[in-house]
Scaffold this motif. Structure first.
Motif, PDB file in Angstrom:
ATOM      1  N   GLY A  39       0.784  -1.234   0.000  1.00 23.17           N
ATOM      2  CA  GLY A  39       0.000   0.000   0.000  1.00 23.17           C
ATOM      3  C   GLY A  39       0.809   1.274   0.000  1.00 23.17           C
ATOM      4  N   ALA A  40       2.121   1.170   0.208  1.00 24.10           N
ATOM      5  CA  ALA A  40       2.943   2.380   0.262  1.00 24.10           C
ATOM      6  C   ALA A  40       3.027   3.028  -1.118  1.00 24.10           C
ATOM      7  CB  ALA A  40       4.346   2.049   0.769  1.00 24.10           C
ATOM      8  N   ALA A  41       3.368   4.323  -1.124  1.00 22.10           N
ATOM      9  CA  ALA A  41       3.431   5.073  -2.382  1.00 22.10           C
ATOM     10  C   ALA A  41       4.583   4.620  -3.277  1.00 22.10           C
ATOM     11  CB  ALA A  41       3.568   6.567  -2.078  1.00 22.10           C
ATOM     12  N   ARG A  42       5.594   4.005  -2.717  1.00 21.17           N
ATOM     13  CA  ARG A  42       6.754   3.545  -3.492  1.00 21.17           C
ATOM     14  C   ARG A  42       6.303   2.631  -4.623  1.00 21.17           C
ATOM     15  NH1 ARG A  42      12.111   3.749  -5.155  1.00 21.17           N
ATOM     16  NH2 ARG A  42      13.266   1.850  -4.693  1.00 21.17           N
ATOM     17  N   ASP A  43       6.845   2.858  -5.822  1.00 18.06           N
ATOM     18  CA  ASP A  43       6.512   2.049  -6.989  1.00 18.06           C
ATOM     19  C   ASP A  43       6.865   0.583  -6.733  1.00 18.06           C
ATOM     20  OD1 ASP A  43       5.835   1.694  -9.886  1.00 18.06           O
ATOM     21  OD2 ASP A  43       7.957   1.118  -9.965  1.00 18.06           O
ATOM     22  N   VAL A  44       5.919  -0.306  -6.973  1.00 21.00           N
ATOM     23  CA  VAL A  44       6.104  -1.730  -6.699  1.00 21.00           C
ATOM     24  C   VAL A  44       7.242  -2.300  -7.538  1.00 21.00           C
ATOM     25  CG1 VAL A  44       4.988  -3.990  -6.781  1.00 21.00           C
ATOM     26  CG2 VAL A  44       3.715  -2.010  -5.979  1.00 21.00           C
ATOM     27  N   ARG A  45       7.350  -1.865  -8.782  1.00 25.18           N
ATOM     28  CA  ARG A  45       8.429  -2.370  -9.651  1.00 25.18           C
ATOM     29  C   ARG A  45       9.795  -1.926  -9.139  1.00 25.18           C
ATOM     30  NH1 ARG A  45       9.530  -5.010 -14.628  1.00 25.18           N
ATOM     31  NH2 ARG A  45      11.783  -5.191 -14.517  1.00 25.18           N
ATOM     32  N   ALA A  46       9.886  -0.709  -8.614  1.00 23.91           N
ATOM     33  CA  ALA A  46      11.157  -0.227  -8.071  1.00 23.91           C
ATOM     34  C   ALA A  46      11.580  -1.078  -6.874  1.00 23.91           C
ATOM     35  CB  ALA A  46      11.042   1.238  -7.674  1.00 23.91           C
ATOM     36  N   SER A  47      10.610  -1.426  -6.028  1.00 24.86           N
ATOM     37  CA  SER A  47      10.911  -2.289  -4.879  1.00 24.86           C
ATOM     38  C   SER A  47      11.335  -3.684  -5.342  1.00 24.86           C
ATOM     39  CB  SER A  47       9.704  -2.388  -3.950  1.00 24.86           C
ATOM     40  OG  SER A  47       9.408  -1.147  -3.368  1.00 24.86           O
ATOM     41  N   TRP A  48      10.679  -4.192  -6.381  1.00 29.32           N
ATOM     42  CA  TRP A  48      11.050  -5.501  -6.952  1.00 29.32           C
ATOM     43  C   TRP A  48      12.489  -5.469  -7.439  1.00 29.32           C
ATOM     44  CZ3 TRP A  48       9.496 -10.445  -7.418  1.00 29.32           C
ATOM     45  CH2 TRP A  48      10.031 -11.217  -8.447  1.00 29.32           C
ATOM     46  N   ASP A  49      12.841  -4.435  -8.198  1.00 28.80           N
ATOM     47  CA  ASP A  49      14.207  -4.322  -8.713  1.00 28.80           C
ATOM     48  C   ASP A  49      15.221  -4.263  -7.581  1.00 28.80           C
ATOM     49  OD1 ASP A  49      13.214  -4.366 -11.307  1.00 28.80           O
ATOM     50  OD2 ASP A  49      13.288  -2.186 -11.545  1.00 28.80           O
ATOM     51  N   LYS A  50      14.871  -3.557  -6.511  1.00 32.72           N
ATOM     52  CA  LYS A  50      15.764  -3.470  -5.353  1.00 32.72           C
ATOM     53  C   LYS A  50      15.904  -4.831  -4.675  1.00 32.72           C
ATOM     54  CE  LYS A  50      17.158   0.025  -4.035  1.00 32.72           C
ATOM     55  NZ  LYS A  50      18.363   0.791  -4.315  1.00 32.72           N
ATOM     56  N   ALA A  51      14.815  -5.575  -4.597  1.00 32.63           N
ATOM     57  CA  ALA A  51      14.868  -6.914  -4.005  1.00 32.63           C
ATOM     58  C   ALA A  51      15.764  -7.837  -4.828  1.00 32.63           C
ATOM     59  CB  ALA A  51      13.457  -7.504  -3.898  1.00 32.63           C
ATOM     60  N   VAL A  52      15.661  -7.757  -6.157  1.00 34.48           N
ATOM     61  CA  VAL A  52      16.508  -8.573  -7.025  1.00 34.48           C
ATOM     62  C   VAL A  52      17.972  -8.186  -6.842  1.00 34.48           C
ATOM     63  CG1 VAL A  52      17.063  -9.140  -9.428  1.00 34.48           C
ATOM     64  CG2 VAL A  52      14.668  -9.031  -8.689  1.00 34.48           C
ATOM     65  N   GLU A  53      18.249  -6.894  -6.740  1.00 32.99           N
ATOM     66  CA  GLU A  53      19.616  -6.446  -6.513  1.00 32.99           C
ATOM     67  C   GLU A  53      20.136  -6.965  -5.169  1.00 32.99           C
ATOM     68  OE1 GLU A  53      23.246  -4.916  -7.293  1.00 32.99           O
ATOM     69  OE2 GLU A  53      21.567  -4.995  -8.699  1.00 32.99           O
ATOM     70  N   ALA A  54      19.287  -6.940  -4.139  1.00 33.25           N
ATOM     71  CA  ALA A  54      19.685  -7.457  -2.825  1.00 33.25           C
ATOM     72  C   ALA A  54      19.972  -8.955  -2.892  1.00 33.25           C
ATOM     73  CB  ALA A  54      18.590  -7.164  -1.798  1.00 33.25           C
ATOM     74  N   LEU A  55      19.180  -9.688  -3.672  1.00 33.40           N
ATOM     75  CA  LEU A  55      19.445 -11.115  -3.852  1.00 33.40           C
ATOM     76  C   LEU A  55      20.780 -11.336  -4.553  1.00 33.40           C
ATOM     77  CD1 LEU A  55      15.900 -12.415  -4.864  1.00 33.40           C
ATOM     78  CD2 LEU A  55      17.144 -12.974  -2.751  1.00 33.40           C
ATOM     79  N   HIS A  56      21.077 -10.514  -5.542  1.00 30.48           N
ATOM     80  CA  HIS A  56      22.365 -10.616  -6.239  1.00 30.48           C
ATOM     81  C   HIS A  56      23.522 -10.413  -5.259  1.00 30.48           C
ATOM     82  CE1 HIS A  56      25.615 -10.042  -9.060  1.00 30.48           C
ATOM     83  NE2 HIS A  56      25.782  -8.802  -8.639  1.00 30.48           N
ATOM     84  N   VAL A  57      23.425  -9.406  -4.428  1.00 30.47           N
ATOM     85  CA  VAL A  57      24.469  -9.144  -3.426  1.00 30.47           C
ATOM     86  C   VAL A  57      24.583 -10.335  -2.475  1.00 30.47           C
ATOM     87  CG1 VAL A  57      25.122  -7.679  -1.472  1.00 30.47           C
ATOM     88  CG2 VAL A  57      24.276  -6.638  -3.589  1.00 30.47           C
TER      89      VAL A  57
END
Length: 196
Positions: free
Chosen positions: A163-181
């Motif tokens: 429900g937060a204003a943050r774009d869901v796709r942006a959060s997804w991309d960040k999660a994928v980057e965190a998984l890569h790290v």
């Protein structure tokens, strides 16, 4: 006697469409029979019942998902492969919610072993993760991390759980980057054993 034109493959394909429209949990033999304009009994010449139908749908959908992931990761390694894998997974889960739900049911491992498309799932997933230098048992642990992360995110997203204003796709991309790290700096089992 089987009704002309009905086959197990046609029934599973129709079940896939109905599952996406109405939800996997609402899939029934009666709904399929109405779709084909036949009595329920006509379907039982091709599938043994709802359990068999759901298993066939799970295998069908799992093969579709694997094909999309394999095409997305072809020729890629490391972060690019992970991002392609994740993107194909998310796109399928959101575009085909009923089919995707079918891929989450527990099915007999012997059926998986006999399905070439699903055997490819392990090949594609483990192949991508080996580029991070992982070997067993770390490979299995990493697969479980990816599956739980991707499934959890897609389940929450499809249910409107963000429900937060943050774009869901942006959060997804960040999660994928965190998984890569995480995968790049994975705490390897062999290294941990040597430290004890």
């Amino acid at each position: 006697m089987p009704r002309a034109g009905l086959t197990a493959d046609r029934i599973v394909a129709a079940a896939a469409e109905l599952a996406d429209e109405a939800g996997f949990d609402h899939l029934s033999m009666s709904a399929l029979a109405r779709h084909f304009g036949v009595k329920d009994a006509s379907l039982y010449s091709h599938v043994r019942g709802l359990g068999d139908l759901r298993t066939r749908l799970a295998l069908h959908a799992g093969g579709e998902l694997t094909d999309r992931i394999a095409a997305a990761v072809a020729g890629r390694t490391g972060r690019d492969a992970l991002a392609a894998f994740a993107g194909a997974y998310r796109a399928y889960a959101l575009r085909h919610p009923g089919r995707y739900a079918a891929t989450q049911i527990r099915i007999d491992q012997s059926l998986i072993a006999g399905t070439p498309a699903l055997r490819r799932t392990a090949d594609v997933t483990y192949g991508m993760l080996r580029a991070y230098g992982l070997a067993e048992p770390d490979l299995t642990d990493a697969v479980r991390l990816l599956r739980s992360t991707f499934h959890g995110y897609c389940a929450l997203e499809s249910a409107g759980g963000f429900g937060a204003a943050r774009d869901v796709r942006a959060s997804w991309d960040k999660a994928v980057e965190a998984l890569h790290v995480t995968l790049t700096h994975w705490p390897r089992e062999a290294e941990e054993a040597g430290e004890r």
